[in-house]
Motif scaffolding. Structure first.
Motif, PDB file in Angstrom:
ATOM      1  N   UNK A  34       0.826  -1.206   0.000  1.00 39.60           N
ATOM      2  CA  UNK A  34       0.000   0.000   0.000  1.00 39.60           C
ATOM      3  C   UNK A  34       0.863   1.261   0.000  1.00 39.60           C
ATOM      4  N   UNK A  35       1.963   1.222   0.735  1.00 41.86           N
ATOM      5  CA  UNK A  35       2.854   2.377   0.829  1.00 41.86           C
ATOM      6  C   UNK A  35       3.901   2.400  -0.278  1.00 41.86           C
ATOM      7  N   UNK A  36       3.750   1.490  -1.224  1.00 43.62           N
ATOM      8  CA  UNK A  36       4.646   1.396  -2.386  1.00 43.62           C
ATOM      9  C   UNK A  36       6.108   1.208  -1.989  1.00 43.62           C
ATOM     10  N   UNK A  37       6.317   0.415  -0.951  1.00 42.96           N
ATOM     11  CA  UNK A  37       7.673   0.042  -0.573  1.00 42.96           C
ATOM     12  C   UNK A  37       8.154  -1.050  -1.508  1.00 42.96           C
ATOM     13  N   UNK A  38       9.444  -1.096  -1.736  1.00 42.48           N
ATOM     14  CA  UNK A  38      10.036  -2.179  -2.490  1.00 42.48           C
ATOM     15  C   UNK A  38      10.521  -3.224  -1.499  1.00 42.48           C
ATOM     16  N   UNK A  39      10.108  -4.469  -1.699  1.00 38.77           N
ATOM     17  CA  UNK A  39      10.571  -5.571  -0.859  1.00 38.77           C
ATOM     18  C   UNK A  39      11.796  -6.183  -1.527  1.00 38.77           C
ATOM     19  N   UNK A  40      12.874  -6.306  -0.785  1.00 38.97           N
ATOM     20  CA  UNK A  40      14.137  -6.830  -1.303  1.00 38.97           C
ATOM     21  C   UNK A  40      14.363  -8.210  -0.710  1.00 38.97           C
ATOM     22  N   UNK A  41      14.769  -9.148  -1.557  1.00 39.94           N
ATOM     23  CA  UNK A  41      15.151 -10.479  -1.105  1.00 39.94           C
ATOM     24  C   UNK A  41      16.251 -10.967  -2.035  1.00 39.94           C
ATOM     25  N   UNK A  68       6.673 -19.156  -5.236  1.00 43.76           N
ATOM     26  CA  UNK A  68       7.870 -18.591  -5.849  1.00 43.76           C
ATOM     27  C   UNK A  68       7.495 -17.661  -6.995  1.00 43.76           C
ATOM     28  N   UNK A  69       6.525 -18.055  -7.801  1.00 41.20           N
ATOM     29  CA  UNK A  69       6.065 -17.176  -8.883  1.00 41.20           C
ATOM     30  C   UNK A  69       5.503 -15.875  -8.335  1.00 41.20           C
ATOM     31  N   UNK A  70       4.804 -15.934  -7.203  1.00 40.61           N
ATOM     32  CA  UNK A  70       4.244 -14.710  -6.634  1.00 40.61           C
ATOM     33  C   UNK A  70       5.358 -13.769  -6.171  1.00 40.61           C
ATOM     34  N   UNK A  71       6.465 -14.325  -5.709  1.00 48.75           N
ATOM     35  CA  UNK A  71       7.609 -13.492  -5.328  1.00 48.75           C
ATOM     36  C   UNK A  71       8.260 -12.900  -6.576  1.00 48.75           C
ATOM     37  N   UNK A  72       8.516 -13.743  -7.558  1.00 45.86           N
ATOM     38  CA  UNK A  72       9.250 -13.312  -8.741  1.00 45.86           C
ATOM     39  C   UNK A  72       8.469 -12.341  -9.627  1.00 45.86           C
ATOM     40  N   UNK A  73       7.154 -12.423  -9.620  1.00 46.98           N
ATOM     41  CA  UNK A  73       6.368 -11.585 -10.528  1.00 46.98           C
ATOM     42  C   UNK A  73       5.742 -10.359  -9.867  1.00 46.98           C
ATOM     43  N   UNK A  74       5.830 -10.271  -8.555  1.00 46.36           N
ATOM     44  CA  UNK A  74       5.258  -9.104  -7.871  1.00 46.36           C
ATOM     45  C   UNK A  74       6.036  -7.851  -8.273  1.00 46.36           C
ATOM     46  N   UNK A  75       5.341  -6.825  -8.723  1.00 51.33           N
ATOM     47  CA  UNK A  75       6.047  -5.626  -9.184  1.00 51.33           C
ATOM     48  C   UNK A  75       6.763  -4.869  -8.071  1.00 51.33           C
ATOM     49  N   UNK A  76       6.418  -5.133  -6.829  1.00 49.49           N
ATOM     50  CA  UNK A  76       7.030  -4.423  -5.707  1.00 49.49           C
ATOM     51  C   UNK A  76       8.098  -5.246  -5.001  1.00 49.49           C
ATOM     52  N   UNK A  77       8.475  -6.396  -5.594  1.00 49.53           N
ATOM     53  CA  UNK A  77       9.528  -7.253  -5.019  1.00 49.53           C
ATOM     54  C   UNK A  77      10.725  -7.261  -5.964  1.00 49.53           C
ATOM     55  N   UNK A  78      11.886  -7.039  -5.401  1.00 50.18           N
ATOM     56  CA  UNK A  78      13.133  -7.115  -6.166  1.00 50.18           C
ATOM     57  C   UNK A  78      13.958  -8.276  -5.625  1.00 50.18           C
ATOM     58  N   UNK A  79      14.262  -9.234  -6.492  1.00 47.13           N
ATOM     59  CA  UNK A  79      15.094 -10.371  -6.106  1.00 47.13           C
ATOM     60  C   UNK A  79      16.517 -10.079  -6.580  1.00 47.13           C
ATOM     61  N   UNK A  80      17.414  -9.924  -5.629  1.00 44.27           N
ATOM     62  CA  UNK A  80      18.820  -9.687  -5.957  1.00 44.27           C
ATOM     63  C   UNK A  80      19.486 -11.033  -6.165  1.00 44.27           C
ATOM     64  N   UNK A  81      20.143 -11.189  -7.312  1.00 46.88           N
ATOM     65  CA  UNK A  81      20.818 -12.451  -7.619  1.00 46.88           C
ATOM     66  C   UNK A  81      22.271 -12.357  -7.166  1.00 46.88           C
ATOM     67  N   UNK A  82      22.599 -13.214  -6.220  1.00 45.95           N
ATOM     68  CA  UNK A  82      23.950 -13.269  -5.690  1.00 45.95           C
ATOM     69  C   UNK A  82      24.711 -14.322  -6.474  1.00 45.95           C
ATOM     70  N   UNK A  83      25.829 -13.905  -7.049  1.00 44.25           N
ATOM     71  CA  UNK A  83      26.654 -14.810  -7.835  1.00 44.25           C
ATOM     72  C   UNK A  83      27.908 -15.164  -7.048  1.00 44.25           C
ATOM     73  N   UNK A  84      28.443 -16.308  -7.345  1.00 50.98           N
ATOM     74  CA  UNK A  84      29.692 -16.728  -6.723  1.00 50.98           C
ATOM     75  C   UNK A  84      30.831 -16.016  -7.447  1.00 50.98           C
ATOM     76  N   UNK A  85      31.670 -15.367  -6.688  1.00 51.08           N
ATOM     77  CA  UNK A  85      32.850 -14.726  -7.254  1.00 51.08           C
ATOM     78  C   UNK A  85      34.040 -15.627  -6.932  1.00 51.08           C
ATOM     79  N   UNK A  86      34.690 -16.053  -7.971  1.00 52.14           N
ATOM     80  CA  UNK A  86      35.821 -16.965  -7.787  1.00 52.14           C
ATOM     81  C   UNK A  86      37.130 -16.176  -7.871  1.00 52.14           C
ATOM     82  N   UNK A  87      37.991 -16.424  -6.888  1.00 50.80           N
ATOM     83  CA  UNK A  87      39.326 -15.810  -6.880  1.00 50.80           C
ATOM     84  C   UNK A  87      40.245 -16.799  -7.591  1.00 50.80           C
ATOM     85  N   UNK A  88      41.000 -16.319  -8.573  1.00 53.13           N
ATOM     86  CA  UNK A  88      41.931 -17.227  -9.263  1.00 53.13           C
ATOM     87  C   UNK A  88      42.861 -17.898  -8.278  1.00 53.13           C
TER      88      UNK A  88
END
Length: 93
Positions: A34-41, A68-88
């Motif tokens: 309602x308050x147009x907050x962005x939910x981050x996960x 899971x679809x409700x999380x991924x498609x909700x316009x007020x939810x942002x899913x941050x994708x964490x990638x593995x960073x490999x050190x040589x």
């Protein structure tokens, strides 16, 4: 616009009606929308949620996909994708 981080327990409280904080979670999510907050996960949290709901709660696969679809498609939810960073090899971070 404010942002609110949602962890695994927050999603579980929302999706599992028998959780002790279900009512509060539902109210919090409704208020955030309602308050147009962005939910981050994160993608890790979504993965952990699938394990929690599938194994501990024995949720049917169709229900898992709906959650899971409700999380991924909700316009007020942002899913941050964490990638593995490999050190040589041979390099100290």
């Amino acid at each position: 616009m404010s942002r609110l981080f949602v962890d695994t327990s927050g999603w579980a409280s929302l999706f599992i009606p028998t959780e002790s904080f279900h009512v509060q979670a539902a109210q919090c999510f409704a208020q955030a929308q309602q308050q147009k907050q962005t939910l981050i996960t994160t993608n890790y949290i979504v993965t952990e949620l699938v394990a929690l709901l599938g194994i501990r709660q024995r949720a049917p696969r169709t229900t898992l996909f709906q959650y899971i679809d409700s999380i991924k498609t909700a316009p007020f939810v942002e899913v941050i994708h964490i990638d593995v960073v490999r050190v040589p090899s041979g390099k100290n971070g």
